[in-house]
Scaffold this active site. Structure first.
Site, PDB file in Angstrom:
ATOM      1  N   GLY A  18       0.779  -1.252   0.049  1.00  0.00           N
ATOM      2  CA  GLY A  18       0.037  -0.212  -0.122  1.00  0.00           C
ATOM      3  C   GLY A  18       0.785   1.117  -0.121  1.00  0.00           C
ATOM      4  O   GLY A  18       0.401   2.435  -0.221  1.00  0.00           O
TER       5      GLY A  18
ATOM      6  N   GLN B  96     -11.055  22.406   8.113  1.00  0.00           N
ATOM      7  CA  GLN B  96     -10.844  22.144   9.535  1.00  0.00           C
ATOM      8  C   GLN B  96      -9.549  23.184   9.892  1.00  0.00           C
ATOM      9  O   GLN B  96      -8.368  22.903   9.994  1.00  0.00           O
ATOM     10  CB  GLN B  96     -10.212  20.894   9.883  1.00  0.00           C
ATOM     11  CG  GLN B  96     -11.178  19.684   9.448  1.00  0.00           C
ATOM     12  CD  GLN B  96     -10.802  18.224   9.501  1.00  0.00           C
ATOM     13  OE1 GLN B  96      -9.779  17.917  10.456  1.00  0.00           O
ATOM     14  NE2 GLN B  96     -10.705  17.636   8.567  1.00  0.00           N
TER      15      GLN B  96
ATOM     16  N   HIS C 153     -11.621  27.196   1.174  1.00  0.00           N
ATOM     17  CA  HIS C 153     -12.695  27.238   2.235  1.00  0.00           C
ATOM     18  C   HIS C 153     -12.446  28.656   2.884  1.00  0.00           C
ATOM     19  O   HIS C 153     -13.411  29.384   3.109  1.00  0.00           O
ATOM     20  CB  HIS C 153     -12.971  25.988   3.032  1.00  0.00           C
ATOM     21  CG  HIS C 153     -14.175  26.091   3.586  1.00  0.00           C
ATOM     22  ND1 HIS C 153     -15.483  26.220   2.999  1.00  0.00           N
ATOM     23  CD2 HIS C 153     -14.374  26.140   5.025  1.00  0.00           C
ATOM     24  CE1 HIS C 153     -16.458  25.940   3.761  1.00  0.00           C
ATOM     25  NE2 HIS C 153     -15.858  26.264   5.087  1.00  0.00           N
TER      26      HIS C 153
ATOM     27  N   LYS D 132     -29.369  28.792   8.004  1.00  0.00           N
ATOM     28  CA  LYS D 132     -29.429  27.515   8.093  1.00  0.00           C
ATOM     29  C   LYS D 132     -29.354  27.472   9.571  1.00  0.00           C
ATOM     30  O   LYS D 132     -28.428  28.216  10.211  1.00  0.00           O
ATOM     31  CB  LYS D 132     -28.563  26.705   7.329  1.00  0.00           C
ATOM     32  CG  LYS D 132     -27.185  26.854   7.574  1.00  0.00           C
ATOM     33  CD  LYS D 132     -26.492  25.923   6.690  1.00  0.00           C
ATOM     34  CE  LYS D 132     -24.808  25.844   6.971  1.00  0.00           C
ATOM     35  NZ  LYS D 132     -23.953  24.943   6.423  1.00  0.00           N
TER      36      LYS D 132
ATOM     37  N   ASP E  43     -21.608  28.172  -4.313  1.00  0.00           N
ATOM     38  CA  ASP E  43     -20.866  27.752  -2.927  1.00  0.00           C
ATOM     39  C   ASP E  43     -19.457  27.417  -3.218  1.00  0.00           C
ATOM     40  O   ASP E  43     -19.276  27.392  -4.622  1.00  0.00           O
ATOM     41  CB  ASP E  43     -21.613  26.630  -2.334  1.00  0.00           C
ATOM     42  CG  ASP E  43     -21.506  26.323  -0.985  1.00  0.00           C
ATOM     43  OD1 ASP E  43     -20.634  26.878  -0.311  1.00  0.00           O
ATOM     44  OD2 ASP E  43     -22.216  25.457  -0.183  1.00  0.00           O
TER      45      ASP E  43
ATOM     46  N   ASP F 244     -20.033  18.689  -0.991  1.00  0.00           N
ATOM     47  CA  ASP F 244     -19.419  17.436  -0.666  1.00  0.00           C
ATOM     48  C   ASP F 244     -20.556  16.349  -0.637  1.00  0.00           C
ATOM     49  O   ASP F 244     -20.629  15.883  -1.655  1.00  0.00           O
ATOM     50  CB  ASP F 244     -18.714  17.867   0.713  1.00  0.00           C
ATOM     51  CG  ASP F 244     -18.055  16.532   1.347  1.00  0.00           C
ATOM     52  OD1 ASP F 244     -18.004  15.427   0.637  1.00  0.00           O
ATOM     53  OD2 ASP F 244     -17.635  16.473   2.500  1.00  0.00           O
ATOM     54  N   THR F 245     -21.586  16.358   0.639  1.00  0.00           N
ATOM     55  CA  THR F 245     -22.264  15.392   0.513  1.00  0.00           C
ATOM     56  C   THR F 245     -23.487  15.886  -0.145  1.00  0.00           C
ATOM     57  O   THR F 245     -24.661  15.323  -0.416  1.00  0.00           O
ATOM     58  CB  THR F 245     -22.624  14.812   1.879  1.00  0.00           C
ATOM     59  OG1 THR F 245     -23.106  15.874   2.919  1.00  0.00           O
ATOM     60  CG2 THR F 245     -21.338  14.117   2.575  1.00  0.00           C
TER      61      THR F 245
ATOM     62  N   THR G 113     -26.584  20.232   2.462  1.00  0.00           N
ATOM     63  CA  THR G 113     -27.050  21.645   2.517  1.00  0.00           C
ATOM     64  C   THR G 113     -27.537  22.191   1.159  1.00  0.00           C
ATOM     65  O   THR G 113     -28.705  22.678   1.232  1.00  0.00           O
ATOM     66  CB  THR G 113     -25.770  22.487   3.079  1.00  0.00           C
ATOM     67  OG1 THR G 113     -25.286  22.017   4.358  1.00  0.00           O
ATOM     68  CG2 THR G 113     -26.191  24.076   3.010  1.00  0.00           C
TER      69      THR G 113
END
Length: 333
Positions: A44, A107, A140, A205, A233, A237-238, A241
């Site tokens: 790996g 982050q 971001h 939100k 935006d 991501d997912t 929102t």
């Protein structure tokens, strides 16, 4: 396109994540994208070797930090570290690391005790390995540039996205409205609205008190009835929102909802969510590979090329020209 003397002083290399984008950047710059050796051992572990000498050259390394068909986001990061280390040990004159999409940038602060500031950890890792300059697109949080002790160029896709939206508006300004999906995108949404000469609305939100992964929007928003709404935006991501916001807009009487973003991370279950009929069209730049997304979303997905923006920026960097003029100051917002 670079002049012949500068071409001879540049070595353009690509990691395994998004070679297609690197090839387009190379063509735009008029340089050769080298066919360097990248492989994964049975254990790996990653391996990298430059195919030609980089001694005394300005090495430009292209690698988006994202999970892709070539491996996980952490595989991409480790591969990038090896590319930087190999260039430094091979006596490269200068090493510029180009991350069209840079992972861990969300982050960027400590929200609770005993957790890392992951954005700072990644940037420090790149610098200590040997990167002389970093380049990324629509980070971001642009203030993370301050972590890097050296040039950190923040490019923006605002211009190419705005151009695509302007063509769609085509003079029918009263029929369109920009909608900010949350407070964090309010300033950017207002800039888009000003440049496109259309109205802007803001959608608050909040996170569910019992489940922080659940985003809640109001049931209704005024001023959008009969209009085509444009949700802006920096990344998707997912898609929880953005799809939730689109559903609210459709319930509020919006004629269509167009979603526009720079980065399509599209972690599961994003593609399933984005097939929601509330989203009429999705515009993404190709800072991240979008092959699977195009198959799943078909004509709903409009891909905006990022290579011209990145290539012209790299030409300015290699030529020691100003990026400020290239972006008309927008890259400092």
């Amino acid at each position: 396109m670079l002049s012949a003397p500068l071409v001879n002083k540049v070595y353009l290399a690509s990691g395994s994540v998004h070679r297609d984008l690197a090839e387009k950047i190379a063509a735009q710059m008029g340089v050769t994208l080298q066919n360097d050796e990248i492989k994964t051992f049975p254990s790996g572990e990653r391996y990298f070797r430059y195919s030609e000498s980089v001694r005394g050259k300005h090495v430009l390394i292209i690698q988006s930090l994202v999970t892709s068909e070539s491996g996980t986001v952490n595989d991409a990061l480790m591969e990038l570290i090896l590319m930087i280390d190999a260039a430094r040990r091979a006596s490269a004159r200068e090493i510029t690391v180009v991350m069209p999409y840079m992972a861990y940038m969300r982050q960027d602060r400590k929200a609770i005790g005993r957790e890392p500031i992951s954005a700072a950890a990644v940037i420090n890792m790149l610098q200590r390995t040997g990167a002389d300059r970093l380049v990324s697109v629509d980070m971001h949080s642009a203030q993370t540039q301050a972590v890097f002790d050296g040039p950190f160029d923040h490019l923006t896709a605002e211009g190419v996205i705005r151009s695509k939206l302007s063509a769609k508006i085509a003079g029918n300004n009263d029929d369109f409205i920009i909608v900010s999906p949350d407070g964090g995108r309010a300033k950017v949404s207002e800039i888009y609205a000003e440049e496109l000469v259309i109205d802007v609305a803001h959608m608050p939100k909040r996170r569910d008190k019992e489940d922080s992964s659940v985003i809640k929007h109001p049931d209704f928003i005024s001023d959008v009835k009969g209009k085509t709404c444009i949700l802006i935006d920096d990344l998707i991501d997912t898609a929880g929102t953005i799809v939730s916001a689109a559903e609210v807009l459709k319930r509020s009487g919006a004629r269509k909802v167009i979603v526009a973003a720079t980065h399509g991370v599209l972690s599961n279950p994003a593609l399933e969510r984005l097939n929601n009929p509330a989203v009429s069209e999705l515009m993404l730049t190709d800072t991240i590979p979008l092959r699977k997304a195009k198959i799943a979303l078909k004509n709903k997905l409009v891909i905006i090329p990022s290579a011209p923006t990145i290539a012209s920026s790299l030409e300015a960097i290699v030529s020691r020209d100003s990026l400020l003029q290239l972006f008309e100051g927008r890259n400092y917002l």
